[in-house]
Scaffold this active site. Structure first.
Site, PDB file in Angstrom:
ATOM      1  N   LYS A   1       1.058  -0.830  -0.167  1.00 43.76           N
ATOM      2  CA  LYS A   1       0.614  -0.352   0.036  1.00 43.76           C
ATOM      3  C   LYS A   1       1.158   1.044  -0.107  1.00 43.76           C
ATOM      4  CE  LYS A   1      -1.676   1.483   3.986  1.00 43.76           C
ATOM      5  NZ  LYS A   1      -1.439   2.717   4.776  1.00 43.76           N
ATOM      6  N   ASN A   2       1.836   1.187   0.879  1.00 45.02           N
ATOM      7  CA  ASN A   2       2.705   2.534   0.690  1.00 45.02           C
ATOM      8  C   ASN A   2       3.605   3.176   0.102  1.00 45.02           C
ATOM      9  OD1 ASN A   2       1.261   2.662   3.665  1.00 45.02           O
ATOM     10  ND2 ASN A   2       3.496   2.009   5.052  1.00 45.02           N
TER      11      ASN A   2
ATOM     12  N   ARG B   1      -4.764  10.037   4.965  1.00 45.58           N
ATOM     13  CA  ARG B   1      -3.321  11.119   5.241  1.00 45.58           C
ATOM     14  C   ARG B   1      -2.108  11.342   3.320  1.00 45.58           C
ATOM     15  NH1 ARG B   1      -0.116  13.954   8.039  1.00 45.58           N
ATOM     16  NH2 ARG B   1       1.683  13.126   7.785  1.00 45.58           N
TER      17      ARG B   1
ATOM     18  N   CYS C   1      -4.900  11.243  12.110  1.00 42.68           N
ATOM     19  CA  CYS C   1      -4.949  10.586  12.810  1.00 42.68           C
ATOM     20  C   CYS C   1      -4.876   9.786  13.950  1.00 42.68           C
ATOM     21  CB  CYS C   1      -3.166  10.088  11.580  1.00 42.68           C
ATOM     22  SG  CYS C   1      -2.707   7.999  11.624  1.00 42.68           S
TER      23      CYS C   1
ATOM     24  N   ARG D   1       0.924  14.258  12.882  1.00 42.35           N
ATOM     25  CA  ARG D   1       1.927  14.277  11.820  1.00 42.35           C
ATOM     26  C   ARG D   1       1.487  15.176  10.879  1.00 42.35           C
ATOM     27  NH1 ARG D   1      -0.243   8.269   9.678  1.00 42.35           N
ATOM     28  NH2 ARG D   1       1.396   8.592   8.386  1.00 42.35           N
TER      29      ARG D   1
ATOM     30  N   ILE E   1       3.048  18.153   8.606  1.00 44.37           N
ATOM     31  CA  ILE E   1       3.613  18.445   6.728  1.00 44.37           C
ATOM     32  C   ILE E   1       4.205  19.565   6.341  1.00 44.37           C
ATOM     33  CG2 ILE E   1       1.447  17.161   5.719  1.00 44.37           C
ATOM     34  CD1 ILE E   1       0.413  19.682   5.339  1.00 44.37           C
ATOM     35  N   ASP E   2       4.823  19.352   7.869  1.00 42.17           N
ATOM     36  CA  ASP E   2       5.980  21.186   7.528  1.00 42.17           C
ATOM     37  C   ASP E   2       6.865  20.826   6.516  1.00 42.17           C
ATOM     38  OD1 ASP E   2       6.149  19.802   9.835  1.00 42.17           O
ATOM     39  OD2 ASP E   2       7.754  21.287  10.419  1.00 42.17           O
ATOM     40  N   LEU E   3       7.401  19.763   6.755  1.00 41.54           N
ATOM     41  CA  LEU E   3       9.113  19.332   6.239  1.00 41.54           C
ATOM     42  C   LEU E   3       8.218  19.150   4.183  1.00 41.54           C
ATOM     43  CD1 LEU E   3      10.530  16.479   8.199  1.00 41.54           C
ATOM     44  CD2 LEU E   3      11.047  18.652   8.188  1.00 41.54           C
TER      45      LEU E   3
ATOM     46  N   ASP F   1       5.541   0.447  12.255  1.00 45.46           N
ATOM     47  CA  ASP F   1       4.479  -0.091  11.666  1.00 45.46           C
ATOM     48  C   ASP F   1       4.094  -2.006  12.298  1.00 45.46           C
ATOM     49  OD1 ASP F   1       2.967   1.816  10.491  1.00 45.46           O
ATOM     50  OD2 ASP F   1       3.436   1.081   8.022  1.00 45.46           O
TER      51      ASP F   1
ATOM     52  N   ARG G   1      -8.039  -0.567   5.773  1.00 39.85           N
ATOM     53  CA  ARG G   1      -7.118   0.324   5.034  1.00 39.85           C
ATOM     54  C   ARG G   1      -5.801  -0.529   4.465  1.00 39.85           C
ATOM     55  NH1 ARG G   1      -5.073   4.279   8.753  1.00 39.85           N
ATOM     56  NH2 ARG G   1      -3.918   4.632   7.132  1.00 39.85           N
TER      57      ARG G   1
HETATM   58  C1  UD1 Z   1       4.690   6.538   6.447  1.00 38.96           C
HETATM   59  C2  UD1 Z   1       3.870   5.299   6.171  1.00 38.96           C
HETATM   60  C3  UD1 Z   1       3.017   4.689   7.827  1.00 38.96           C
HETATM   61  C4  UD1 Z   1       4.622   4.422   8.402  1.00 38.96           C
HETATM   62  C5  UD1 Z   1       5.451   5.848   8.550  1.00 38.96           C
HETATM   63  C6  UD1 Z   1       7.205   6.259   9.332  1.00 38.96           C
HETATM   64  C7  UD1 Z   1       3.066   5.901   3.706  1.00 38.96           C
HETATM   65  C8  UD1 Z   1       2.089   6.069   3.197  1.00 38.96           C
HETATM   66  N1  UD1 Z   1       2.651   5.702   5.517  1.00 38.96           N
HETATM   67  O1  UD1 Z   1       4.355   7.868   6.723  1.00 38.96           O
HETATM   68  O2  UD1 Z   1       2.800   3.591   6.916  1.00 38.96           O
HETATM   69  O3  UD1 Z   1       3.814   4.399   9.632  1.00 38.96           O
HETATM   70  O4  UD1 Z   1       5.755   6.219   7.470  1.00 38.96           O
HETATM   71  O5  UD1 Z   1       7.350   5.562   9.011  1.00 38.96           O
HETATM   72  O6  UD1 Z   1       4.220   5.580   3.602  1.00 38.96           O
HETATM   73  N2  UD1 Z   1       7.075  14.174  10.432  1.00 38.96           N
HETATM   74  C9  UD1 Z   1       7.158  15.570  10.795  1.00 38.96           C
HETATM   75  N3  UD1 Z   1       6.907  16.598   9.545  1.00 38.96           N
HETATM   76  C10 UD1 Z   1       6.519  16.274   8.701  1.00 38.96           C
HETATM   77  C11 UD1 Z   1       7.000  15.209   8.185  1.00 38.96           C
HETATM   78  C12 UD1 Z   1       6.608  13.889   8.969  1.00 38.96           C
HETATM   79  O7  UD1 Z   1       7.744  15.983  12.183  1.00 38.96           O
HETATM   80  O8  UD1 Z   1       6.517  17.133   7.842  1.00 38.96           O
HETATM   81  C13 UD1 Z   1       7.311  13.665  11.686  1.00 38.96           C
HETATM   82  C14 UD1 Z   1       5.749  12.810  12.281  1.00 38.96           C
HETATM   83  O9  UD1 Z   1       5.115  12.724  12.586  1.00 38.96           O
HETATM   84  C15 UD1 Z   1       6.619  11.092  12.588  1.00 38.96           C
HETATM   85  C16 UD1 Z   1       7.442  11.624  11.782  1.00 38.96           C
HETATM   86  O10 UD1 Z   1       8.040  12.493  10.855  1.00 38.96           O
HETATM   87  O11 UD1 Z   1       6.688  11.398  13.735  1.00 38.96           O
HETATM   88  C17 UD1 Z   1       8.233  10.532  10.905  1.00 38.96           C
HETATM   89  O12 UD1 Z   1       6.863  10.242   9.538  1.00 38.96           O
HETATM   90  P1  UD1 Z   1       6.538   9.916   8.548  1.00 38.96           P
HETATM   91  O13 UD1 Z   1       8.138   9.339   8.182  1.00 38.96           O
HETATM   92  O14 UD1 Z   1       6.514  11.294   7.641  1.00 38.96           O
HETATM   93  O15 UD1 Z   1       5.287   9.151   8.464  1.00 38.96           O
HETATM   94  P2  UD1 Z   1       4.311   9.670   6.994  1.00 38.96           P
HETATM   95  O16 UD1 Z   1       4.888   9.413   5.365  1.00 38.96           O
HETATM   96  O17 UD1 Z   1       3.819   9.949   7.011  1.00 38.96           O
END
Ligand code: UD1
Length: 434
Positions: A33-34, A103, A127, A132, A134-136, A316, A408
């Site tokens: 899925k991911n 998401r 979630c 979670r 999205i600033d990055l 996960d 999901r």
């Molecule tokens: C993806 C996976 C999810 C998995 C996660 C970690 C998909 C669709 N989902 O989620 O199943 O659990 O990786 O392996 O691929 N963060 C920030 N700012 C940002 C983005 C992330 O602070 O802009 C933080 C998040 O809050 C979290 C950490 O970074 O604490 C890791 O998140 P991230 O690797 O981005 O996970 P996802 O891509 O959402």
């Protein structure tokens, strides 16, 4: 067939599990899925007809198809093959209702910006596993030259042109790495993502982008280099196997003291789990796209598991692993470092008889001889999978509520385990029930 089509009714579906079965047999692991979600989003970057194979028939994939349709694509889904015709995609606007449903809708941001020079969307749905942000994602796109306005959840990104640059990620975020990679393919010059996430799904996205004509290298390491290109072409691509589904099956085989052979699996993607399971006394052999997992005695405790970005132990699989440790011989510690709200299954497992205490982001798990069936609630996708595993091994009957969370990420989990000998059944809500 889709795992669940009707969100209202599906929220009332339950799994009823009679504990005590020993899992035995062979099972094929479905596509990831991911990996499929960002790849489907990336199709909009090249005009024409793409064919994506080995796509699992899951709720999240259906939502992604709806999002692609909402921007003008034609999407056809048949037996693991998704055909996306992007030639009529004509709007870089994603409705709020669709953004709220998943998401991963955020994956459209980079591709739409690259194709249209503009994207309008909303903060993605929340979630249950913690904050979670999205600033990055946004910061990365800004560094490529996008101007971003945010008002009351609405996000507008504009860029007449994107220009490659060095982007350092404070956290190796999977989603941010993928979004920036996709946008950078449409930028002029070279982009380097430093401290990039290294997950196998990122390598899969790189391979897909390159199949379309992009020039991306380094995925799987902490620095990804993207040389912008002017044009991409549609292509046919096969998605990698789902390592989290495979890991869930491995843990379930071990917990039930069974023997399961996994086909269509990538053993290299499961190194951290394999290492920990072997430490606990589980026997694992692997070959080319095949793994065999066998356990004939009570698993041993694991001193410490720390979840962290790949190749460390995946967040996960943390909940599923906790079921095994709940039944292991001795005291184990699990520290969750990726998401701050990812211990919701602890409460439910405790209600089934587990002895778990959470303190400062770590769970202290004292193994008990058995768990007992009761009614529990799947609070999120992987917590739900963990409760199903707990139900397989518990004494008596376990009812897992809110199955739509599990749908999901697993294609009819009851069939997956049922084929291996589990006694598990889905209860649909009575007609008219709300
Ligand atoms: C993806 C996976 C999810 C998995 C996660 C970690 C998909 C669709 N989902 O989620 O199943 O659990 O990786 O392996 O691929 N963060 C920030 N700012 C940002 C983005 C992330 O602070 O802009 C933080 C998040 O809050 C979290 C950490 O970074 O604490 C890791 O998140 P991230 O690797 O981005 O996970 P996802 O891509 O959402």
């Amino acid at each position: 067939m889709w795992a669940s089509d009707n969100v209202g009714g599906e929220a009332l579906e339950k799994l009823v599990i009679e504990g005590g079965a020993v899992l035995k047999g062979t099972v094929r692991v479905h596509g990831a899925k991911n990996a499929a979600l960002p790849i489907l989003a990336a199709t909009v970057m090249a005009e024409g007809v793409h064919t994506i194979e080995n796509v699992p028939p899951l709720l999240d994939i259906k939502v992604m198809a709806d999002i692609l349709r909402s921007i003008g694509c034609t999407v056809d889904i048949r037996e693991g093959r998704v055909t996306v015709d992007t030639s009529r995609a004509d709007t870089p606007h994603i409705p709020e209702e669709l953004m709220q449903r998943m998401r991963s809708s955020i994956f459209l941001m980079g591709p739409l910006l690259a194709r249209f020079g503009r994207v309008e969307l909303y903060q993605p749905g929340g979630c249950a596993i913690g904050e979670r942000k999205i600033d990055l994602h946004l910061k990365g796109l800004e560094l490529l030259g996008a101007r971003i306005e945010q008002t009351q959840g609405r996000i507008v990104c504009r860029a007449e042109r994107l220009v490659g640059t060095d982007i350092f990620l404070g956290i190796p975020s999977v989603g941010a790495t993928e979004n920036i990679m996709m946008a950078a393919v449409g930028a002029e010059g070279v982009t380097r993502i430093i401290n990039a996430a290294r997950e196998p799904e990122i390598q899969d996205l790189q391979n897909f982008l390159n199949r379309m004509g992009a020039r991306v290298s380094g995925a799987g390491t902490d620095t990804i280099t993207i040389q912008g290109v002017r044009e991409l072409r549609p292509c046919t691509y096969r998605v990698i196997p789902d390592r989290i589904v495979a890991g869930t099956l491995m843990i379930a085989a071990a917990v039930t003291r069974g023997e399961v052979t996994l086909e269509d699996v990538c053993p290299d993607h499961l190194t951290a789990l394999t290492h920990v399971l072997r430490q606990a006394g589980v026997q694992i052999t692997s070959g080319d796209a095949i793994m065999n997992v066998r356990c004939s005695r009570r698993p041993g405790m694991i001193e410490r598991i720390v979840t962290a970005p790949y190749p460390s132990f995946p967040t996960d699989l943390q909940a599923q692993m906790m079921v095994l440790l709940s039944l292991a011989d001795g005291l184990s510690i699990v520290k969750e470092t990726v998401f701050d709200g990812r211990f919701k299954h602890v409460h439910e497992l405790t209600r089934m008889g587990a002895d778990i205490r959470v303190d400062c982001g770590s769970a202290f798990i004292r193994g008990v001889p058995r768990l007992y069936g009761t009614t529990v609630e799947a609070t999120d996708l992987r917590a739900g999978a963990a409760l199903v595993i707990a139900g397989l091994v518990a004494q008596g009957t376990t009812i897992v509520e809110k199955v739509h969370h599990i749908d999901r990420g697993y294609d009819r989990i009851e069939d997956m385990f049922g084929r291996l000998g589990a006694r598990i059944e889905r209860l649909e809500p009575a007609p008219g029930a709300t």
